[in-house]
Design an enzyme around this catalytic site. Structure first.
Site, PDB file in Angstrom:
ATOM      1  N   HIS A 156      37.063  25.194  38.362  1.00  0.00           N
ATOM      2  CA  HIS A 156      37.687  26.371  38.977  1.00  0.00           C
ATOM      3  C   HIS A 156      38.730  25.954  40.017  1.00  0.00           C
ATOM      4  O   HIS A 156      38.522  26.121  41.214  1.00  0.00           O
ATOM      5  CB  HIS A 156      36.591  27.243  39.588  1.00  0.00           C
ATOM      6  CG  HIS A 156      37.056  28.547  40.146  1.00  0.00           C
ATOM      7  ND1 HIS A 156      38.180  29.213  39.695  1.00  0.00           N
ATOM      8  CD2 HIS A 156      36.523  29.341  41.129  1.00  0.00           C
ATOM      9  CE1 HIS A 156      38.327  30.342  40.390  1.00  0.00           C
ATOM     10  NE2 HIS A 156      37.340  30.435  41.263  1.00  0.00           N
ATOM     11  N   CYS A 211      41.371  34.129  43.896  1.00  0.00           N
ATOM     12  CA  CYS A 211      41.077  33.430  42.628  1.00  0.00           C
ATOM     13  C   CYS A 211      41.747  34.107  41.441  1.00  0.00           C
ATOM     14  O   CYS A 211      41.667  33.608  40.318  1.00  0.00           O
ATOM     15  CB  CYS A 211      39.575  33.339  42.417  1.00  0.00           C
ATOM     16  SG  CYS A 211      38.752  32.556  43.815  1.00  0.00           S
TER      17      CYS A 211
END
Lengths: 74, 386
Positions: free
Chosen positions: B334, B85
């Site tokens: 996200h 991420c």
């Protein structure tokens, strides 16, 4: 297959939203268990729900995943 | 090392876009950043792309030149960075380092992820690839499960409660509702947050960030050229990337992210500032507990006080130190590979005073914290007016 012996639950969770490989297992309990000597392993807890600090003992490996059982509440 | 500035930013909306492919999202963000920085594709000397799992989510490899040519950049070095991420945070760190070192002048950095074309169990499995496949993942760990175990331990050691975590979700949803590009523009109540469907105990659906499609991009260059391209250039005062163990069971203390601490220390030192000087931040709230730990590891509050500080409103838009004014990963969305550069865009908007309804009052020094996996990569960027 080496016996892992007994240990203490360092942390745990119960998983409801599984990865594809484990869709048939939910809900299942996952835990990081601290073994004698301090090494930690991630495995499953079968049977009774265990919480942080509870004592567990190694039961078996299933597909190389260690399964533990609760033996004593903290 | 030369001072570096951000002169252009570009973001797509974050959301679930059945009619958009990965390349078109990245191209849109890249072209917007070039336009915002008054630059042409021909002026760009190198392209840095952050993407976590394009090959798994959509089957496409060789992404960086694929996107570069779509933007109209031909012949330049085009490289993809993968750090879970923190993929585009990492791309930004390497790009800014290259400009600072004098290797290039004009560099485009983008991040992209296209996640929503897969069903949830498949997405969960692909994301779990950022963990240790030989240990925790084989045992059945998902990312929510790893952060649930972190949350349990934080609750046990510091008395953090479900209400503390829910307060983060309520605050980030309130902020995201003000963000026209956010994935979920929906205000939620504390009661809703506490009563969410369980994902991995003690985390409910309201503790988890969103699975999103989206892209973001920034144009960077040496600060001494920035005024030729932008009236409001923003200085990269500090940027650092560090690493830690991937597996949670190999860490001494899972209630803290060692890499966040070390990267923050480096970035603070580079910028010549201290934690207390940071006026606002975009932090990596992949789960509500991650925001609580972030504000502790960044030194905004003492260890263990992240929960009470969040519940008391210290991180609200009008609080002492606003955190995730954009809505954060929780509400803004996200798209993992886009998140790091997206955060930098949001901090730049705040410093320029262009954040509209979600503008923070004290906008002179901002920080972006981008976390990879359960803490194995951390990138910290500190930004201020040029």
């Amino acid at each position: 297959m080496k016996e892992l012996g007994s240990g203490t639950v360092y942390t745990e969770t119960v998983v409801y939203s599984p990865p594809e490989a484990y869709v048939n297992d939910v809900p299942y309990q996952l835990a990081i268990v601290e073994l004698a000597g301090g090494r930690r392993v991630t495995g499953r807890v079968a049977g009774e729900r265990a919480h942080i600090g509870d004592r567990v003992e190694f039961a078996e490996f299933r597909n190389d995943v260690p399964f533990f059982r609760k033996t004593q509440t903290s | 090392m030369r001072p570096v500035a951000v002169v252009g930013i570009g973001k797509t909306a974050f959301g679930a876009f059945a009619d958009r492919d990965l390349r078109s999202l990245a191209v849109e963000a890249g072209q917007k950043a070039l336009k915002n920085g008054n630059a042409t594709p021909e002026q760009v000397e190198a392209f840095y792309l952050g993407n976590f799992a394009g090959p798994s989510f959509v089957g496409q490899n060789h992404l960086a030149p694929y996107i570069a040519s779509g933007i109209g950049m031909h012949g330049v070095p085009a490289t993809r960075f993968e750090a879970a991420c923190a993929s585009s945070g990492s791309a930004f760190f390497h790009a800014a380092s290259a400009v600072a070192a004098g290797i290039y002048d004009v560099v485009l950095v983008a991040g992209v992820e296209k996640m929503t074309s897969q069903p949830t169990p498949k997405v969960t499995e692909i994301l779990a690839g950022a963990g240790d496949l030989c240990g925790e993942v084989r045992a059945g760990a998902t990312f929510p499960a790893l952060f649930a175990m972190i949350a349990r331990r934080h609750m046990c050691q510091y008395g953090t409660t479900r209400e503390h975590m829910a307060a983060v979700a309520v605050k980030n949803h309130a902020n995201g509702a003000k963000n026209p590009l956010a994935h979920m523009r929906k205000v939620i109540t504390m009661e809703q947050a506490l009563a969410g469907k369980p994902i991995a105990e003690p985390l409910t659906v309201y503790d988890c960030s969103l699975v999103s499609d989206g892209a973001a991009a920034v144009l960077i260059m040496p600060a001494d050229r920035a005024r030729d391209f932008s009236e409001k250039p923003v200085r990269v005062l500090g940027v650092a990337q560090t690493s830690d163990n991937v597996a949670l069971d190999e860490k001494d203390d899972i209630t803290t992210f060692g890499a966040v601490k070390t990267s923050a220390e480096k970035a603070y030192k580079m910028a010549g500032v201290e934690a207390r000087d940071i006026q606002f931040a975009e932090v990596h709230d992949c789960f509500t507990i991650a925001e609580i730990i972030a504000i502790e590891d960044l030194g905004f509050v003492k260890k263990g006080e992240g929960g009470p500080y969040s519940l008391a409103g210290g991180t609200c838009l009008n609080g002492e130190r606003p955190v995730n004014a954009s809505g954060g990963l929780k509400s803004k969305g996200h798209p993992v590979g886009a998140t790091g550069v997206g955060q930098i865009c949001d901090v730049v908007e705040q410093i320029r005073g262009e954040a509209g309804e979600r503008q923070v009052k004290r906008n002179g020094l901002g920080l972006a914290q981008n976390l990879g996996g359960s803490g194995a990569t951390s990138v910290i960027t500190i930004l201020g007016p040029a």
